[in-house]
Scaffold this motif. Structure first.
Motif, PDB file in Angstrom:
ATOM      1  N   ASN A   1       0.822  -1.202   0.000  1.00  0.00           N
ATOM      2  CA  ASN A   1       0.000   0.000   0.000  1.00  0.00           C
ATOM      3  C   ASN A   1       0.860   1.258   0.000  1.00  0.00           C
ATOM      4  O   ASN A   1       0.543   2.248  -0.659  1.00  0.00           O
ATOM      5  CB  ASN A   1      -0.925  -0.004   1.217  1.00  0.00           C
ATOM      6  CG  ASN A   1      -1.821   1.216   1.260  1.00  0.00           C
ATOM      7  OD1 ASN A   1      -2.703   1.401   0.422  1.00  0.00           O
ATOM      8  ND2 ASN A   1      -1.594   2.070   2.243  1.00  0.00           N
TER       9      ASN A   1
ATOM     10  N   LYS B   1      -7.567  -0.893   2.790  1.00  0.00           N
ATOM     11  CA  LYS B   1      -6.837  -0.055   1.846  1.00  0.00           C
ATOM     12  C   LYS B   1      -6.724  -0.671   0.462  1.00  0.00           C
ATOM     13  O   LYS B   1      -6.709   0.044  -0.536  1.00  0.00           O
ATOM     14  CB  LYS B   1      -5.448   0.250   2.397  1.00  0.00           C
ATOM     15  CG  LYS B   1      -5.482   1.069   3.683  1.00  0.00           C
ATOM     16  CD  LYS B   1      -4.085   1.310   4.219  1.00  0.00           C
ATOM     17  CE  LYS B   1      -4.118   2.128   5.506  1.00  0.00           C
ATOM     18  NZ  LYS B   1      -2.744   2.343   6.058  1.00  0.00           N
ATOM     19  N   LEU B   2      -6.611  -1.998   0.398  1.00  0.00           N
ATOM     20  CA  LEU B   2      -6.389  -2.659  -0.889  1.00  0.00           C
ATOM     21  C   LEU B   2      -7.601  -3.432  -1.387  1.00  0.00           C
ATOM     22  O   LEU B   2      -7.601  -3.931  -2.513  1.00  0.00           O
ATOM     23  CB  LEU B   2      -5.180  -3.595  -0.787  1.00  0.00           C
ATOM     24  CG  LEU B   2      -3.858  -2.923  -0.423  1.00  0.00           C
ATOM     25  CD1 LEU B   2      -2.761  -3.978  -0.221  1.00  0.00           C
ATOM     26  CD2 LEU B   2      -3.437  -1.926  -1.485  1.00  0.00           C
TER      27      LEU B   2
END
Length: 239
Positions: free
Chosen positions: A82, A143-144
Motif C-alpha cells: 500500500n 486499503k487494498l
C-alpha cells in the motif's frame, strides 16, 4: 509466468520463513520468480511518521529497483504494498518520478489476490489439521480491498476448520508507528483482539500481513496462550 518478489523489511529480517514459503508457493504454481536485488525499505515508517521529504530518496531507489522489467510484483505484506501504491501522491511535484512510480504501483499485487484472481487457483493442495481464526489486516481489506481471497484459499486447506470470532475486522492496534506513538492505546487494542480470538479456542492464528501477526503474536506469547501464529504462505505450503 514471470513475476518479481518484493520481500519487505519484515520478510527479510524477521519473517524469512514467510518469504521463503511465498517464493516456494509461487514456484509450485508454475511461476518463475525473480528477486530484484536492489530492493529495500518502502519507506513506510518515515512516511507514517510524517517525514515525507526524508523518505523521497528511498522511494526513488525502490522505484528504480522494481522497474527493471514489466512483470507483476508480488508481495506477502499489504501494508508495504500500500505504501508503494501511494508513491505517485508523494512524488507529485516531480512528474517524471510520479509517472515512473505509477507504473511500478500498477504492477503491485497481493500474494493471495495474485493466486486466486490471476492464476485462477483456489486449491493449492495444502493440509493443516486443526481449528484456525483468520485476522484480516486493515491494509489488505480496508486499503487494498483484499477481503475474500485469503479465505477462499484457506477454506480449501484439508482438515483445517476456519472459525469466526468477535470483532474480526477490528484493528489489532499495530498501525506501524502508531504502536510506538500511542503505545498504551495500541496495547489495549491488541489485548481486546486477543481476548476475542481466544473465545474461539483456535489452534492457529492466520493472517496475510506479517506486521499484524507480529503484534498479535507478541500479545499471545505474553499471555502464555498456546496458539501458533502463521502467515497464510506458511499454511498454503503445509502438507
Amino acid at each position: 509466468m514471470n513475476v518479481n518478489f518484493f520481500v519487505t523489511c519484515i520478510g527479510d529480517a524477521l519473517k524469512s520463513r514467510m518469504a521463503r514459503n511465498s517464493v516456494l508457493l509461487l514456484e509450485q504454481l508454475g511461476c518463475h520468480v525473480q528477486f530484484p536485488e536492489k530492493q529495500g525499505c518502502c519507506g513506510q515508517p518515515a512516511i507514517n511518521s510524517g517525514y515525507i521529504r526524508d523518505a523521497l530518496p528511498g522511494m526513488k531507489a525502490q522505484i528504480a529497483a522494481l522497474e527493471i522489467n514489466d512483470y507483476p510484483i508480488i508481495s506477502p505484506a499489504g501494508s508495504c504494498m500500500n505504501a508503494i501504491r501511494h508513491y505517485p501522491d508523494w512524488l507529485v511535484e516531480e512528474p517524471e518520478w510520479a509517472m515512473r512510480a505509477a507504473k511500478v504501483a500498477s504492477r503491485m499485487v497481493d500474494l493471495t489476490s495474485f493466486i486466486v484472481n490471476q492464476l485462477g487457483v483456489t486449491d493449492v493442495g495444502a493440509r493443516l489439521p486443526g481449528r484456525a481464526v483468520y485476522h484480516p489486516s486493515c491494509s489488505l481489506f480496508r486499503k487494498l480491498g483484499v477481503r475474500d481471497e485469503p479465505l477462499i484459499l484457506l477454506r480449501e486447506v484439508r482438515e483445517l476448520e476456519i472459525v469466526p470470532f468477535s470483532a474480526q475486522e477490528t484493528c489489532c492496534g499495530f498501525g506501524g508507528t502508531f504502536s510506538v506513538k500511542m503505545a498504551e492505546i495500541s496495547g489495549e487494542m491488541v489485548k481486546e483482539k486477543v481476548a476475542h480470538i481466544m473465545q474461539a479456542r483456535p489452534d492457529y492464528l492466520i493472517g496475510a500481513d506479517a506486521s499484524c501477526l507480529l503484534n498479535i503474536g507478541g500479545r499471545l506469547q505474553r499471555e502464555g496462550q498456546n496458539v501458533r501464529v502463521l502467515h497464510i504462505a506458511d499454511v498454503l505450503m503445509s502438507r
